[in-house]
Design a protein around this motif. Structure first.
Motif, mmCIF file in Angstrom:
data_model
loop_
_atom_site.group_PDB
_atom_site.id
_atom_site.type_symbol
_atom_site.label_atom_id
_atom_site.label_comp_id
_atom_site.label_asym_id
_atom_site.label_seq_id
_atom_site.Cartn_x
_atom_site.Cartn_y
_atom_site.Cartn_z
ATOM 1 N N HIS A 107 -8.489 -3.850 3.585
ATOM 2 C CA HIS A 107 -8.151 -4.538 2.343
ATOM 3 C C HIS A 107 -6.849 -5.320 2.486
ATOM 4 C CE1 HIS A 107 -10.666 -1.332 -0.012
ATOM 5 N NE2 HIS A 107 -11.415 -2.181 0.670
ATOM 6 N N TRP A 154 0.864 -1.182 0.000
ATOM 7 C CA TRP A 154 0.000 0.000 0.000
ATOM 8 C C TRP A 154 0.899 1.230 0.000
ATOM 9 C CZ3 TRP A 154 -2.540 1.899 5.155
ATOM 10 C CH2 TRP A 154 -3.088 3.166 4.957
ATOM 11 N N SER A 169 -7.509 -1.209 -3.579
ATOM 12 C CA SER A 169 -8.551 -2.224 -3.422
ATOM 13 C C SER A 169 -7.940 -3.522 -2.900
ATOM 14 C CB SER A 169 -9.239 -2.487 -4.762
ATOM 15 O OG SER A 169 -8.324 -3.094 -5.672
ATOM 16 N N GLU A 203 -9.840 7.606 7.979
ATOM 17 C CA GLU A 203 -10.805 6.954 7.097
ATOM 18 C C GLU A 203 -10.101 6.117 6.040
ATOM 19 O OE1 GLU A 203 -14.485 8.137 4.053
ATOM 20 O OE2 GLU A 203 -13.597 9.658 5.365
ATOM 21 N N GLU A 204 -9.118 6.712 5.365
ATOM 22 C CA GLU A 204 -8.392 5.963 4.338
ATOM 23 C C GLU A 204 -7.516 4.881 4.957
ATOM 24 O OE1 GLU A 204 -5.067 8.659 2.670
ATOM 25 O OE2 GLU A 204 -6.357 9.977 3.854
ATOM 26 N N THR A 205 -6.985 5.140 6.164
ATOM 27 C CA THR A 205 -6.154 4.148 6.840
ATOM 28 C C THR A 205 -6.962 2.896 7.162
ATOM 29 O OG1 THR A 205 -4.610 5.764 7.762
ATOM 30 C CG2 THR A 205 -4.859 3.685 8.956
ATOM 31 N N LYS A 206 -8.137 3.083 7.741
ATOM 32 C CA LYS A 206 -8.971 1.924 8.086
ATOM 33 C C LYS A 206 -9.345 1.144 6.833
ATOM 34 C CE LYS A 206 -11.064 4.064 12.182
ATOM 35 N NZ LYS A 206 -12.313 4.624 12.759
ATOM 36 N N ALA A 207 -9.798 1.853 5.796
ATOM 37 C CA ALA A 207 -10.214 1.166 4.570
ATOM 38 C C ALA A 207 -9.062 0.392 3.952
ATOM 39 C CB ALA A 207 -10.768 2.186 3.578
ATOM 40 N N SER A 208 -7.889 1.010 3.912
ATOM 41 C CA SER A 208 -6.739 0.345 3.296
ATOM 42 C C SER A 208 -6.289 -0.862 4.104
ATOM 43 C CB SER A 208 -5.582 1.341 3.154
ATOM 44 O OG SER A 208 -5.940 2.414 2.310
ATOM 45 N N ARG A 256 -4.897 7.700 -2.285
ATOM 46 C CA ARG A 256 -5.820 6.689 -2.790
ATOM 47 C C ARG A 256 -5.825 5.450 -1.904
ATOM 48 N NH1 ARG A 256 -3.459 2.711 -6.024
ATOM 49 N NH2 ARG A 256 -5.377 2.522 -7.226
ATOM 50 N N VAL A 257 -6.968 4.783 -1.855
ATOM 51 C CA VAL A 257 -7.132 3.543 -1.093
ATOM 52 C C VAL A 257 -6.996 2.368 -2.058
ATOM 53 C CG1 VAL A 257 -8.718 2.145 0.275
ATOM 54 C CG2 VAL A 257 -8.605 4.624 0.630
ATOM 55 N N ARG A 276 -1.453 10.144 6.815
ATOM 56 C CA ARG A 276 -2.729 9.727 6.258
ATOM 57 C C ARG A 276 -3.865 10.033 7.246
ATOM 58 N NH1 ARG A 276 -0.670 10.050 2.244
ATOM 59 N NH2 ARG A 276 -2.531 11.334 2.097
#
Length: 811
Positions: A780, A729, A738, A772-777, A735-736, A769
């Protein structure tokens, strides 16, 4: 030569100049404007207005400091994100995977250029790597056989005309054609063996078009930067010399152009000096700080009516110590006596140093008297230029002040500490090294584990830091100002650490971190707890894009603060608290000795290796204290290992020896059962693969997402067999990724790395970062690791039998 059809006087090169100036702003105005625009809080017009105002403020300040307003001594070296990106845009060199962003004429607008820099939902940004031996990161152009080249001069022309409207004649700046292609990589569509330098003949006409446009706009001089010529390249020497000759004889022969000023910062040009000086360019810059004075034979190239002006880079643009003005003036006078027309400049762009030491009112006045930031360096250049032209009596006061600063620095308390030096001198070879890796692996596998059980195949972790929220930064500011008590701040940090630990448990990570909420910066935090360091209030420098760092000042001998030579533990209270909250292992997190040196302004009065060993011994004390506190995994980050690598191969073995030894000195005191991790990022790892192996860490995590796992080929070829965590990552982009993208990267990794030694982690720490993006990434990342495990059909027990390193925490 004349630049128009009507004969006119050739504009003289200024007697004093700089090759660049800090562009982020004294109070990080550009950073704030960029981030407001990216967040949708401001318009493009507001961003461009803020940038233009900052640029004009720079010109006004430089004139106040003694440079000329209308003699082309002011470089228009300004970039909203990166100077290599700006040259890429000016050349219309749009990578094929971004072709849809270009307009009908092949141009990229501002928003499109930001996609190249930061990526978007569907594609990763350009790869980013270190700019020579500095902590600046540039965006790597992607060039293939069919990459288009189209002149896009609008922004360059606008800068020149706006400056003229305000009374300034400025010098536009571009990365030169040879360095641009040497710094590029072959794009994804290029055939095997393709070298971007093959496109030199295609790009030169575009440079000529840009020069013609700037000539028409009123530019009298243009600066073409060729720093790649001071570094050894994977190109035969004769081919490189021919490329230099072709590039600059072609551009010098252009009918409509400004005068050409070529810079060669960060070292010596060596054998390339002759084709450069003989090409017809009107001024040539030599770095006299990192490079050597020209020999008598080389000085012949600068004699004669048609010879290039020798622009002497006599003031260090890369470090913050006051210059030895008398010694530098000796050198300049020697060059002038040899018959060269000499101008005085900085060795590199001054964007590597902060703006103004006068603003550092919290620094000890004696220490402050030893320092020169960008504004002071401009003053030094003006002084040297005046002394060269008018004689030493004209600058006697400035020479005396500089000499007195050097004298007081040499004798100041703390610069030399007998106890620290005695300890460093007594280090034996036995203290630099551990048992063989297979012995350590067996010990780590055999040690009892925490209640959470053994690690699974492909264990997941992060690099160290978690997002530093506005609340964390606000609390840090309040405790500094006295608005919050130290006791209340301590409680806040412990609560923040618990929140981060619980989040990682919820996400399902296998090896946790405490999140580093207590750290303002991975180097400055340690500098604040080590003797021999000082920190600044406004000493910001650009690292990349809107990212800034505040390097500490390493001015004296180094040890941990506190009673006795070993001092007091720095990190144990925080990491020990995190471990007390969970059954999962928590990594101890330290910054390595080489990185502490690379990301500080380091004393220049002794060899770097000596300073590194002092830092390493202080870190060794910390490593041992962490182990004694029950921490079984300790990560010592060395992201800057490649950064300090000398640019000439002949100088590299000595550096690699002391840099690797300093890391091993810091980490070799622990038991075999304790697992040592390290982390490296944003470098051309193939150049230091042997050193990475030599660090002898049990697990090494590396940046790999932007380069799509390219580094693993080098590691595989080198026979690297210990634990490896190639990043999946890219945290330097918002960007997150997928789950599918992470799975693809893991799949590539597994083609080169045995599953039993592969770790799953981001490229770097998550400090910059958002949550929100940290959790989502991370969701994944964890899910992709689990899917990969299922594909390998490996259980935890099977992993143990296959020899997966199983890390222990207690007992």
């Amino acid at each position: 030569m004349s630049t128009t059809t009507t004969p006119t006087a050739v504009p003289a090169f200024p007697a004093a100049t700089i090759t660049g100036y800090p562009r982020i702003g004294r109070r990080r105005e550009l950073k704030k404007a960029l981030e407001a625009y990216w967040a949708g809080r401001s318009t493009r017009e507001e961003l461009e207005t803020a940038a233009a105002e900052l640029q004009l403020a720079t010109y006004r300040r430089l004139v106040e400091l003694g440079l000329g307003a209308q003699d082309s001594s002011l470089p228009a070296e300004f970039a909203l994100y990166d100077q290599v990106l700006d040259t890429t845009v000016a050349l219309g060199a749009v990578p094929s995977r971004f072709a849809d962003l270009a307009d009908a004429e092949g141009r990229l607008d501002l928003d499109a250029s930001f996609v190249l820099a930061r990526g978007d939902a569907g594609r990763a940004p350009l790869e980013m790597t270190k700019w020579f031996d500095t902590n600046y990161h540039y965006l790597v152009p992607e060039i293939g056989p069919r990459t288009p080249f189209r002149a896009t001069a609008e922004r360059l022309v606008a800068d020149v005309r706006r400056a003229a409207e305000h009374g300034f004649t400025v010098r536009p700046v571009l990365v030169g054609p040879v360095s641009f292609l040497l710094l590029a990589k072959a794009d994804d569509d290029a055939p095997a063996g393709f070298d971007p330098l093959q496109r030199l003949g295609d790009v030169l006409p575009v440079y000529a078009e840009l020069l013609a446009a700037l000539d028409a706009a009123g530019a009298e001089w243009v600066q073409l930067e060729e720093p790649a010529l001071v570094a050894d390249q994977p190109v035969p020497a004769d081919r490189l010399a021919e490329a230099v000759r072709e590039a600059y004889t072609t551009l010098a022969a252009a009918a409509e152009r400004p005068q050409l000023f070529v810079t060669t910062s960060y070292g010596s040009t060596g054998s390339l000096l002759r084709p450069l000086a003989g090409s017809g360019v009107e001024a040539l810059h030599l770095d006299l700080v990192k490079g050597a004075l020209p020999t008598a034979e080389e000085l012949e190239l600068f004699r004669g009516e048609d010879a290039a002006v020798l622009v002497a880079g006599a003031v260090d643009g890369h470090n913050i110590w006051r210059a030895d003005l008398a010694g530098r003036l000796d050198q300049l006078e020697e060059l002038a006596r040899a018959g060269a027309q000499v101008s005085v400049a900085s060795s590199t762009s001054l964007f590597h140093v902060p703006h103004d030491v006068a603003e550092e009112t919290q620094l000890d006045p004696v220490l402050r008297s030893w320092l020169a930031f960008a504004d002071q360096k401009v003053g030094e250049i003006v002084t040297l230029s005046r002394g060269l032209a008018a004689g030493r009596d004209a600058v006697a006061e400035q020479l005396a002040e500089a000499a007195e600063a050097r004298r007081t620095r040499e004798g100041a308390a703390g610069v030399r500490d007998a106890a620290v030096r005695e300890r460093a001198a007594s280090v034996t070879a036995a203290e630099i090294g551990r048992a063989p890796a297979e012995v350590r692996r067996a010990a780590q596998e055999g040690r009892s584990f925490t209640a959470s059980g053994p690690l699974p195949l492909l264990p997941t972790t992060t690099i160290g830091s978690f997002p530093q929220t506005p609340e964390v930064r606000a609390q840090r500011a309040k405790v500094r100002s006295g608005a919050v008590t130290p006791e209340a701040y301590d409680r806040f940090l412990r609560e923040e650490i618990e929140r981060v630990v619980r989040l990682q448990e919820e996400l399902g990570l296998d090896v946790l971190v405490h999140g580093e909420a207590e750290r303002n910066d991975m180097v400055q935090y340690f500098a604040e707890h080590l003797d021999g360091f000082a920190t600044t209030e406004h000493g910001w420098v650009q690292s990349y894009g809107s990212r800034c760092t505040r390097p500490s000042i390493l001015w004296g001998d180094v040890s941990r603060e506190g009673e006795g030579l070993r001092g007091e533990a720095i990190t144990v209270p925080w990491i020990g608290h995190a471990q007390s909250l969970t059954d999962k292992p928590v990594k101890g997190m330290l910054t390595g000795p080489v990185t502490i040196l690379a990301w500080s302004f380091v004393r220049d009065d002794q060899p770097l290796g000596e300073t590194a060993n002092q830092v390493a011994l202080a870190l060794r004390d910390e490593v041992l204290d962490l182990e004694a506190a029950g921490i079984g995994i300790i990560q010592v980050d060395e992201p800057a290992l490649r950064e300090l690598l000398p640019l000439r191969r002949e100088d590299q073995p000595a550096y690699l020896e002391w840099s690797v030894d300093s890391f091993r000195l810091a980490t070799s005191g622990v038991r075999d059962e304790t697992q040592i991790h390290t982390h490296l990022c944003y470098s051309e790892f193939g150049e230091v693969v042997d050193a990475i192996d030599g660090l002898d860490a049990d697990v090494t995590s590396i940046e790999a997402a932007r380069s799509r796992m390219e580094v693993l080929t080098d590691l595989e070829a080198a026979g690297f067999s210990r634990g490896i965590g190639p990043g999946v990552w890219d945290i330097h982009s918002p960007r997150v990724p997928s789950q599918e993208e992470v799975e693809q990267l893991l799949g590539r990794a597994l083609q080169h790395v045995p599953a039993r030694t592969l770790w799953v982690n981001p490229d770097c720490g998550l400090k910059t970062r958002g949550y929100e993006e940290t959790k989502a990434s991370l969701v994944h990342l964890v899910a992709a690791a689990r899917t990969a495990r299922e594909g390998l059909d490996g259980s935890a027990d099977g992993a143990r039998e296959a020899g997966v390193p199983l890390i222990v925490q207690h007992g």
